[in-house]
Design a protein around this motif. Structure first.
Motif, mmCIF file in Angstrom:
data_model
loop_
_atom_site.group_PDB
_atom_site.id
_atom_site.type_symbol
_atom_site.label_atom_id
_atom_site.label_comp_id
_atom_site.label_asym_id
_atom_site.label_seq_id
_atom_site.Cartn_x
_atom_site.Cartn_y
_atom_site.Cartn_z
ATOM 1 N N SER A 113 0.698 -1.229 -0.050
ATOM 2 C CA SER A 113 0.014 -0.161 0.003
ATOM 3 C C SER A 113 0.942 1.263 0.178
ATOM 4 N N SER A 115 0.261 3.719 1.600
ATOM 5 C CA SER A 115 0.159 4.187 3.044
ATOM 6 C C SER A 115 0.982 3.555 3.858
ATOM 7 N N VAL A 169 -14.638 6.631 -3.367
ATOM 8 C CA VAL A 169 -14.146 5.352 -3.166
ATOM 9 C C VAL A 169 -15.240 4.636 -2.656
ATOM 10 N N ALA A 194 -5.134 10.990 -7.335
ATOM 11 C CA ALA A 194 -4.769 9.973 -6.297
ATOM 12 C C ALA A 194 -4.719 8.480 -6.953
ATOM 13 N N PRO A 196 -4.385 4.808 -7.115
ATOM 14 C CA PRO A 196 -4.443 3.856 -5.970
ATOM 15 C C PRO A 196 -3.316 3.123 -5.429
ATOM 16 N N ASN A 197 -2.393 2.961 -6.508
ATOM 17 C CA ASN A 197 -1.138 2.042 -6.115
ATOM 18 C C ASN A 197 -0.020 3.155 -6.013
ATOM 19 N N PRO A 200 -2.142 7.320 -1.310
ATOM 20 C CA PRO A 200 -3.322 7.116 -0.520
ATOM 21 C C PRO A 200 -4.662 7.732 -1.092
ATOM 22 N N ALA A 201 -5.866 7.333 -0.761
ATOM 23 C CA ALA A 201 -7.125 8.054 -0.962
ATOM 24 C C ALA A 201 -6.992 9.078 -0.294
ATOM 25 N N TYR A 209 -11.329 9.902 -1.823
ATOM 26 C CA TYR A 209 -11.581 9.671 -3.283
ATOM 27 C C TYR A 209 -10.307 9.041 -3.923
ATOM 28 N N TRP A 210 -10.361 8.549 -5.025
ATOM 29 C CA TRP A 210 -9.161 8.088 -6.093
ATOM 30 C C TRP A 210 -9.339 8.911 -7.093
ATOM 31 N N ASP A 211 -8.626 8.560 -8.119
ATOM 32 C CA ASP A 211 -8.343 9.004 -9.496
ATOM 33 C C ASP A 211 -9.699 9.249 -10.104
#
Length: 371
Positions: A113, A115, A169, A194, A196-197, A200-201, A209-211
């Motif tokens: 992650s 994070s 998300v 953002a 995800p890989n 972090p969200a 939120y993500w990309d």
């Protein structure tokens, strides 16, 4: 007899995401601003997802600051975002080549992650000797966009309107941050970027939120909604700056080429759906399928111009070309190149963007002259 002064065409610009490859978008926006947007054309709104959102926000802020040149901070941002000295270039190349070896199946992949304390510790060690702005993306954005000043402005309905797309998300739905509804915040841009890989969200209020790639890339349909952009800002034309290729010459059969093509298709799926919807709407308007008083409720008076390359009938009057990379340039790019910040890559993409914009405007002028 006095000469009748024609109204400038209202234009909305949509910027597709694509990481570092959206340096191409920066080149396009620079050339468009140099050659008529704001003078010959009336920019009523601009939007984007991920790297496209970054470019759109920088351009939008330049317009609101009434800067000359309006694209100055956009190009300065990309210069600062480029690997400059040998330490940064070595790091950039090492990450790029390692990722290519992993995606080719030569090196094993470790799923961690972003994070994770392990990842954060590794980044702290690996980025020693770099400029702070090279690894501090939030700090870099804040250096070129004064979000405190934007907060003091509050919501602004005047043109151009900025729309930033991200993905919620929890719900999986598109989230749209619109400058006419709320003051654009740093977190809005970060949420749109953002991946995800990698990141972090991003948490905003009670949501994560993500990309925006996972929802709409970019949110084109929002550009024609009066409730978002305002009744006076519905465009006559939508200009799409496109990053992901549409087609491929061969069926991918290796791990890295499969990943590359999958990323291209994922980045286009939502866009195709939106453009199909717009094309259907245009067809119905041209066929007088709606009562004028019904269209008036939505402040629609004429068809929206959508990109020619997505048309099943290129002779329809509302189609214009989109702005995208030449096929020979697309063929040299890969999925991993979306994190490539080398000067060679950045300079090439910006130059190609400028050239594509010039070709677009020249072809558009020729098409208009024949009508």
């Amino acid at each position: 007899m006095a000469e009748t002064r024609l109204r400038k065409p209202k234009v909305a610009i949509a910027c597709q995401g694509g990481g570092s490859q959206t340096a191409f978008t920066a080149g396009v926006l620079k050339a468009l601003a140099e050659r008529g947007v704001g003078n010959e054309f009336d920019l009523v709104s601009i939007n984007g997802t991920s790297g496209g959102a970054v470019c759109a926000a920088l351009m939008w802020f330049g317009f609101w600051k009434r800067e000359r040149p309006v694209w100055g901070r956009l190009m300065e941002f990309w210069k600062e975002n480029t690997a400059q000295h040998w330490v940064e270039q070595t790091f950039n190349n090492a990450v790029l080549q390692t990722l290519r070896l992993v995606n080719s199946g030569i090196l094993p992949a470790f799923q961690l992650s972003p994070s994770s304390p392990i990842v954060q510790s590794w980044l702290s060690l690996a980025t020693l000797g770099h400029r702070p702005s090279f690894m501090d993306f939030p700090g870099l954005l804040s250096r070129f966009i004064n979000f405190d000043e934007i907060a003091a402005w509050g919501p602004r309905t005047e043109r151009p309107v900025l729309i930033v797309g991200a993905a919620n998300v929890a719900t999986g739905k598109l989230a749209k941050f619109v400058s006419s509804k709320e003051a654009i915040r740093l977190e809005h841009i970060l949420a749109s970027c953002a991946v995800p890989n990698i990141f972090p969200a991003v948490r905003i209020d009670d949501h994560a939120y993500w990309d925006g790639l996972f929802s709409d890339n970019p949110p084109v349909e929002e550009l024609i909604r009066p409730r978002s952009v305002g009744p006076d800002n519905v465009p006559d034309e939508i200009w799409l700056i496109k990053i992901n290729p549409i087609a491929t010459d061969s069926v991918p059969d290796r791990a890295n080429t499969i990943l590359d093509r999958r990323n291209q298709m994922e980045g286009n799926i939502s866009l195709f759906h939106q453009l199909d919807h717009l094309e259907l709407l245009n067809d119905m308007i041209l066929a007088d399928a709606f009562r004028p008083e019904f269209l008036a409720q939505f402040h629609i008076q004429a068809p929206i111009r959508v990109p020619k390359s997505f048309s099943t009938d290129p002779d329809k009057p509302y189609h214009i070309p989109c702005i995208e990379m030449p096929l020979e340039v697309q063929a040299t790019l890969d999925y991993e190149g979306k994190i490539d910040r080398s000067p060679r890559n950045m300079d090439l993409l910006i130059a190609q963007g400028e050239s594509a914009a010039e070709t677009f405007l020249r072809d558009r002028a020729a098409a208009v002259a024949t009508k």
